[in-house]
Design a protein around this motif. Structure first.
Motif, PDB file in Angstrom:
ATOM      1  N   SER A 254      12.088  69.873 -50.819  1.00  0.00           N
ATOM      2  CA  SER A 254      12.481  71.184 -51.306  1.00  0.00           C
ATOM      3  C   SER A 254      12.921  71.112 -52.762  1.00  0.00           C
ATOM      4  CB  SER A 254      13.621  71.729 -50.444  1.00  0.00           C
ATOM      5  OG  SER A 254      14.268  72.801 -51.082  1.00  0.00           O
ATOM      6  N   ALA A 255      12.415  72.035 -53.589  1.00  0.00           N
ATOM      7  CA  ALA A 255      12.758  72.052 -55.013  1.00  0.00           C
ATOM      8  C   ALA A 255      14.246  72.283 -55.223  1.00  0.00           C
ATOM      9  CB  ALA A 255      11.941  73.131 -55.724  1.00  0.00           C
ATOM     10  N   ILE A 256      14.812  73.245 -54.506  1.00  0.00           N
ATOM     11  CA  ILE A 256      16.216  73.583 -54.720  1.00  0.00           C
ATOM     12  C   ILE A 256      17.135  72.479 -54.194  1.00  0.00           C
ATOM     13  CG2 ILE A 256      16.433  74.924 -52.583  1.00  0.00           C
ATOM     14  CD1 ILE A 256      18.288  76.819 -54.102  1.00  0.00           C
ATOM     15  N   ALA A 257      16.753  71.823 -53.112  1.00  0.00           N
ATOM     16  CA  ALA A 257      17.554  70.710 -52.615  1.00  0.00           C
ATOM     17  C   ALA A 257      17.545  69.559 -53.610  1.00  0.00           C
ATOM     18  CB  ALA A 257      17.031  70.243 -51.259  1.00  0.00           C
ATOM     19  N   SER A 258      16.400  69.270 -54.178  1.00  0.00           N
ATOM     20  CA  SER A 258      16.295  68.203 -55.172  1.00  0.00           C
ATOM     21  C   SER A 258      17.091  68.542 -56.421  1.00  0.00           C
ATOM     22  CB  SER A 258      14.822  67.979 -55.533  1.00  0.00           C
ATOM     23  OG  SER A 258      14.082  67.600 -54.396  1.00  0.00           O
ATOM     24  N   LEU A 259      17.057  69.815 -56.836  1.00  0.00           N
ATOM     25  CA  LEU A 259      17.834  70.242 -58.000  1.00  0.00           C
ATOM     26  C   LEU A 259      19.326  70.047 -57.747  1.00  0.00           C
ATOM     27  CD1 LEU A 259      18.065  71.692 -60.771  1.00  0.00           C
ATOM     28  CD2 LEU A 259      18.123  73.856 -59.500  1.00  0.00           C
ATOM     29  N   ALA A 260      19.795  70.419 -56.564  1.00  0.00           N
ATOM     30  CA  ALA A 260      21.219  70.278 -56.242  1.00  0.00           C
ATOM     31  C   ALA A 260      21.655  68.821 -56.324  1.00  0.00           C
ATOM     32  CB  ALA A 260      21.491  70.843 -54.852  1.00  0.00           C
ATOM     33  N   VAL A 261      20.850  67.919 -55.765  1.00  0.00           N
ATOM     34  CA  VAL A 261      21.182  66.501 -55.796  1.00  0.00           C
ATOM     35  C   VAL A 261      21.190  65.985 -57.235  1.00  0.00           C
ATOM     36  CG1 VAL A 261      20.401  64.209 -55.091  1.00  0.00           C
ATOM     37  CG2 VAL A 261      20.329  66.090 -53.465  1.00  0.00           C
ATOM     38  N   GLU A 262      20.326  66.535 -58.072  1.00  0.00           N
ATOM     39  CA  GLU A 262      20.194  66.088 -59.460  1.00  0.00           C
ATOM     40  C   GLU A 262      21.362  66.533 -60.332  1.00  0.00           C
ATOM     41  OE1 GLU A 262      18.542  64.406 -62.942  1.00  0.00           O
ATOM     42  OE2 GLU A 262      18.025  64.108 -60.838  1.00  0.00           O
ATOM     43  N   VAL A 263      21.807  67.800 -60.202  1.00  0.00           N
ATOM     44  CA  VAL A 263      22.754  68.351 -61.184  1.00  0.00           C
ATOM     45  C   VAL A 263      24.187  68.459 -60.687  1.00  0.00           C
ATOM     46  CG1 VAL A 263      20.885  69.670 -62.247  1.00  0.00           C
ATOM     47  CG2 VAL A 263      22.372  70.788 -60.568  1.00  0.00           C
ATOM     48  N   LEU A 264      24.411  68.327 -59.376  1.00  0.00           N
ATOM     49  CA  LEU A 264      25.749  68.561 -58.838  1.00  0.00           C
ATOM     50  C   LEU A 264      26.436  67.259 -58.440  1.00  0.00           C
ATOM     51  CD1 LEU A 264      25.106  71.614 -56.476  1.00  0.00           C
ATOM     52  CD2 LEU A 264      25.920  71.657 -58.832  1.00  0.00           C
ATOM     53  N   PRO A 265      27.778  67.264 -58.460  1.00  0.00           N
ATOM     54  CA  PRO A 265      28.510  66.141 -57.861  1.00  0.00           C
ATOM     55  C   PRO A 265      28.180  66.032 -56.378  1.00  0.00           C
ATOM     56  CG  PRO A 265      29.972  67.532 -59.183  1.00  0.00           C
ATOM     57  CD  PRO A 265      28.670  68.264 -59.058  1.00  0.00           C
ATOM     58  N   THR A 266      28.427  64.879 -55.802  1.00  0.00           N
ATOM     59  CA  THR A 266      27.998  64.604 -54.438  1.00  0.00           C
ATOM     60  C   THR A 266      28.525  65.628 -53.431  1.00  0.00           C
ATOM     61  OG1 THR A 266      27.853  62.240 -54.896  1.00  0.00           O
ATOM     62  CG2 THR A 266      28.011  62.896 -52.589  1.00  0.00           C
ATOM     63  N   VAL A 267      29.823  65.941 -53.506  1.00  0.00           N
ATOM     64  CA  VAL A 267      30.404  66.880 -52.551  1.00  0.00           C
ATOM     65  C   VAL A 267      29.791  68.264 -52.711  1.00  0.00           C
ATOM     66  CG1 VAL A 267      32.522  68.060 -51.838  1.00  0.00           C
ATOM     67  CG2 VAL A 267      32.573  65.609 -52.360  1.00  0.00           C
ATOM     68  N   ALA A 268      29.640  68.721 -53.965  1.00  0.00           N
ATOM     69  CA  ALA A 268      29.030  70.027 -54.222  1.00  0.00           C
ATOM     70  C   ALA A 268      27.587  70.053 -53.740  1.00  0.00           C
ATOM     71  CB  ALA A 268      29.105  70.369 -55.704  1.00  0.00           C
ATOM     72  N   ALA A 269      26.873  68.949 -53.955  1.00  0.00           N
ATOM     73  CA  ALA A 269      25.488  68.874 -53.475  1.00  0.00           C
ATOM     74  C   ALA A 269      25.438  68.962 -51.957  1.00  0.00           C
ATOM     75  CB  ALA A 269      24.838  67.581 -53.951  1.00  0.00           C
ATOM     76  N   GLY A 270      26.424  68.337 -51.300  1.00  0.00           N
ATOM     77  CA  GLY A 270      26.490  68.430 -49.848  1.00  0.00           C
ATOM     78  C   GLY A 270      26.686  69.856 -49.375  1.00  0.00           C
ATOM     79  N   ILE A 271      27.511  70.617 -50.119  1.00  0.00           N
ATOM     80  CA  ILE A 271      27.716  72.030 -49.779  1.00  0.00           C
ATOM     81  C   ILE A 271      26.425  72.817 -49.943  1.00  0.00           C
ATOM     82  CG2 ILE A 271      28.912  74.142 -50.484  1.00  0.00           C
ATOM     83  CD1 ILE A 271      31.300  72.369 -51.257  1.00  0.00           C
ATOM     84  N   VAL A 272      25.668  72.527 -51.009  1.00  0.00           N
ATOM     85  CA  VAL A 272      24.401  73.226 -51.233  1.00  0.00           C
ATOM     86  C   VAL A 272      23.386  72.893 -50.139  1.00  0.00           C
ATOM     87  CG1 VAL A 272      22.424  73.465 -52.777  1.00  0.00           C
ATOM     88  CG2 VAL A 272      24.737  73.430 -53.710  1.00  0.00           C
ATOM     89  N   ILE A 273      23.307  71.626 -49.754  1.00  0.00           N
ATOM     90  CA  ILE A 273      22.394  71.249 -48.666  1.00  0.00           C
ATOM     91  C   ILE A 273      22.788  71.986 -47.388  1.00  0.00           C
ATOM     92  CG2 ILE A 273      21.511  69.371 -47.259  1.00  0.00           C
ATOM     93  CD1 ILE A 273      20.599  69.345 -50.198  1.00  0.00           C
ATOM     94  N   ALA A 274      24.100  72.079 -47.135  1.00  0.00           N
ATOM     95  CA  ALA A 274      24.562  72.845 -45.975  1.00  0.00           C
ATOM     96  C   ALA A 274      24.159  74.307 -46.108  1.00  0.00           C
ATOM     97  CB  ALA A 274      26.083  72.719 -45.831  1.00  0.00           C
ATOM     98  N   ALA A 275      24.239  74.852 -47.340  1.00  0.00           N
ATOM     99  CA  ALA A 275      23.845  76.247 -47.572  1.00  0.00           C
ATOM    100  C   ALA A 275      22.370  76.458 -47.289  1.00  0.00           C
ATOM    101  CB  ALA A 275      24.167  76.646 -49.017  1.00  0.00           C
ATOM    102  N   LEU A 276      21.545  75.504 -47.689  1.00  0.00           N
ATOM    103  CA  LEU A 276      20.107  75.632 -47.444  1.00  0.00           C
ATOM    104  C   LEU A 276      19.808  75.548 -45.943  1.00  0.00           C
ATOM    105  CD1 LEU A 276      18.710  73.419 -50.340  1.00  0.00           C
ATOM    106  CD2 LEU A 276      18.896  75.916 -50.249  1.00  0.00           C
ATOM    107  N   CYS A 277      20.485  74.638 -45.264  1.00  0.00           N
ATOM    108  CA  CYS A 277      20.323  74.578 -43.813  1.00  0.00           C
ATOM    109  C   CYS A 277      20.830  75.852 -43.162  1.00  0.00           C
ATOM    110  CB  CYS A 277      21.076  73.366 -43.254  1.00  0.00           C
ATOM    111  SG  CYS A 277      20.330  71.784 -43.683  1.00  0.00           S
TER     112      CYS A 277
END
Length: 471
Positions: A302-325
């Motif tokens: 997923s483009a947006i999941a990859s973007l989150a992992v790239e630009v966000l701190p780990t915890v914030a990226a985890g929140i975004v992955i949860a948001a996508l799920c």
């Protein structure tokens, strides 16, 4: 698996536990089949807006639209924005009269309007097939999100659909609605957070454009940054199936019919439509940011999941992955429940003439609902693993359903002359012609849904004029 992936997975697991807890709490409200299917027709405005938005913000709107933004640029927002436009149309045209009738499914309307069991069964069958196809797309979407953890996509799909089946089956519409609200809050935090931080890191729109200018973006930079880059004809072919489906989609009507009254049903659709259009634009921009940061290396992830992992701190990226799920789960649970309503309400209670009035029969209906949920989930899992592509599956499902049902529903609501024979003929004609076009048996250089709807309209008018006197 890296330490960052483990941290994000823990956040996701905690989120899943919260959702299951909310679903378990909601199950206390389920006393009978109406509670299970329609939340007792007591849904307020904020819950209705939440569940309408969350139902639509799934694999197509967020994940699919961000991928389209990655591949097509700003005009990749078309699918996401069209979901909002469709919701506005639903609110302005259909919400009040449909809620006023006090029905359970779109098939109920067809039966009440045309007094035809054949039309009801055809409607339920077409709708059920479309819903299963869309649900399969959600299963595929969530597996793409979870691949950022290094998890096998097939295993991810099995885990995700099992969780969705679990909380949907024991809490019905109450559980779906309340978990949708929770999931919408997570979506509204996680997805815009990715956009804001991504834009800040890259230097705003001009910084993103400058970085993209050094890449070989699809169609060239001007086309990529244009809101109509893929062309108006292509945008129309994407938007039309979405709009046509949504104004007759059981997953949306089930929410409208759960509202406390007609005013809440209409207002909820209008507010949800505005939110969905904004999220469609946001998701496309996220896809463009993913290309600016990561280049053209993305394929199945997923483009947006990859973007989150790239630009966000780990915890914030985890929140975004949860948001996508959350986005995918909130759509999938709605689709599961909509399928259940067709089987239970339209076939078992309607066409077969069974009753759910006494306690024993009501319990039997609840048991049937649970079994149906499990079977539909398993079937959708198989389809998602056997047929690749998210938006393609969505488009085919929308085309199949909308081609046959839009005409008899719209004309049935606003034109009193149409009869049962016209309705059945138009459903069969529209669905059959669209499928012939999809599989290239009939090769016409026009979008399949347009061809199918024209055939459906022609059949409806011809049969009505030939067999029914003007009232």
């Amino acid at each position: 698996m890296t330490q960052s992936q483990i941290t994000m997975l823990v956040i996701l697991a905690a989120y899943m536990a919260v959702i299951l807890g909310v679903g378990l709490y909601a199950s206390r409200k389920v006393k009978g089949s109406e509670d299970f299917l329609l939340a007792g027709r007591s849904m307020g405005l904020m819950v209705l807006v939440g569940t309408l938005c969350a139902t639509q913000l799934g694999g197509g709107n967020i994940i699919g639209t961000s991928t389209n933004g990655y591949n097509q640029g700003l005009s990749g927002m078309t699918f996401g924005v069209s979901t909002g436009i469709a919701m506005l149309v639903l609110g302005l045209l259909m919400a009040k009269p449909m809620r006023k009738m006090g029905l359970c499914t779109i098939s109920d309307f067809v039966y009440e309007r045309y007094q035809s069991n054949a039309a009801r069964v055809l409607t339920a069958g077409f709708s059920f097939a479309a819903l299963v196809g869309i649900l399969a797309a959600q299963v595929g979407a969530i597996s793409k999100v979870l691949t950022v953890f290094g998890i096998d996509s097939k295993m991810a799909a099995v885990v995700a659909i099992s969780i969705i089946i679990l909380y949907t089956s024991f809490s019905g519409m109450w559980g779906v609605a309340l978990t949708d609200v929770v999931q919408l809050v997570v979506i509204f935090i996680g997805v815009p957070l990715t956009t804001v931080i991504g834009m800040a890191k890259i230097g705003g729109w001009s910084g993103m454009a400058a970085k993209l200018s050094a890449m070989d973006v699809p169609g060239g930079l001007d086309t990529y940054l244009s809101p109509t880059g893929i062309g108006l004809a292509a945008m129309a072919s994407i938007a039309l199936p979405m709009i046509a489906y949504e104004i007759i989609g059981q997953d949306f009507y089930q929410r409208l019919l759960s509202a406390k009254n007609e005013r809440i049903a209409k207002t909820g659709c209008i507010i949800a439509g505005c939110i969905l259009m904004a999220m469609g634009v946001n998701s496309a921009i996220d896809g463009m940011l993913a290309r600016a940061f990561l280049g053209d290396s993305l394929t199945e992830v997923s483009a947006i999941a990859s973007l989150a992992v790239e630009v966000l701190p780990t915890v914030a990226a985890g929140i975004v992955i949860a948001a996508l799920c959350a986005a995918v789960m909130s759509t999938a649970d709605s689709l599961l429940l909509a399928c259940t309503s067709h089987v239970v309400n339209d076939i078992y209670l309607g066409a077969m003439g069974k009753s759910a009035d006494d306690e024993n029969s009501s319990k039997a209906v609840l048991r049937m609902s649970i079994v149906t949920t499990v079977l539909v989930g398993a079937a959708s899992l198989f389809i998602s693993l056997a047929i690749p592509g998210i938006i393609t599956i969505l488009d085919y499902a929308y085309t199949f359903y909308a081609s046959g049902l839009v005409v008899p529903v719209l004309l049935g609501l606003f034109w009193k002359r149409g009869n049962a024979m016209a309705a059945v003929t138009s459903i069969v004609a529209g669905g059959a012609v669209s499928l012939l076009c999809v599989f290239k048996v009939v090769n016409i250089p026009v979008d399949e849904i347009i061809v199918g709807m024209v055939a459906s309209l022609a059949a409806y008018l011809a049969v009505t004029l030939a067999t029914s006197k003007e009232k």
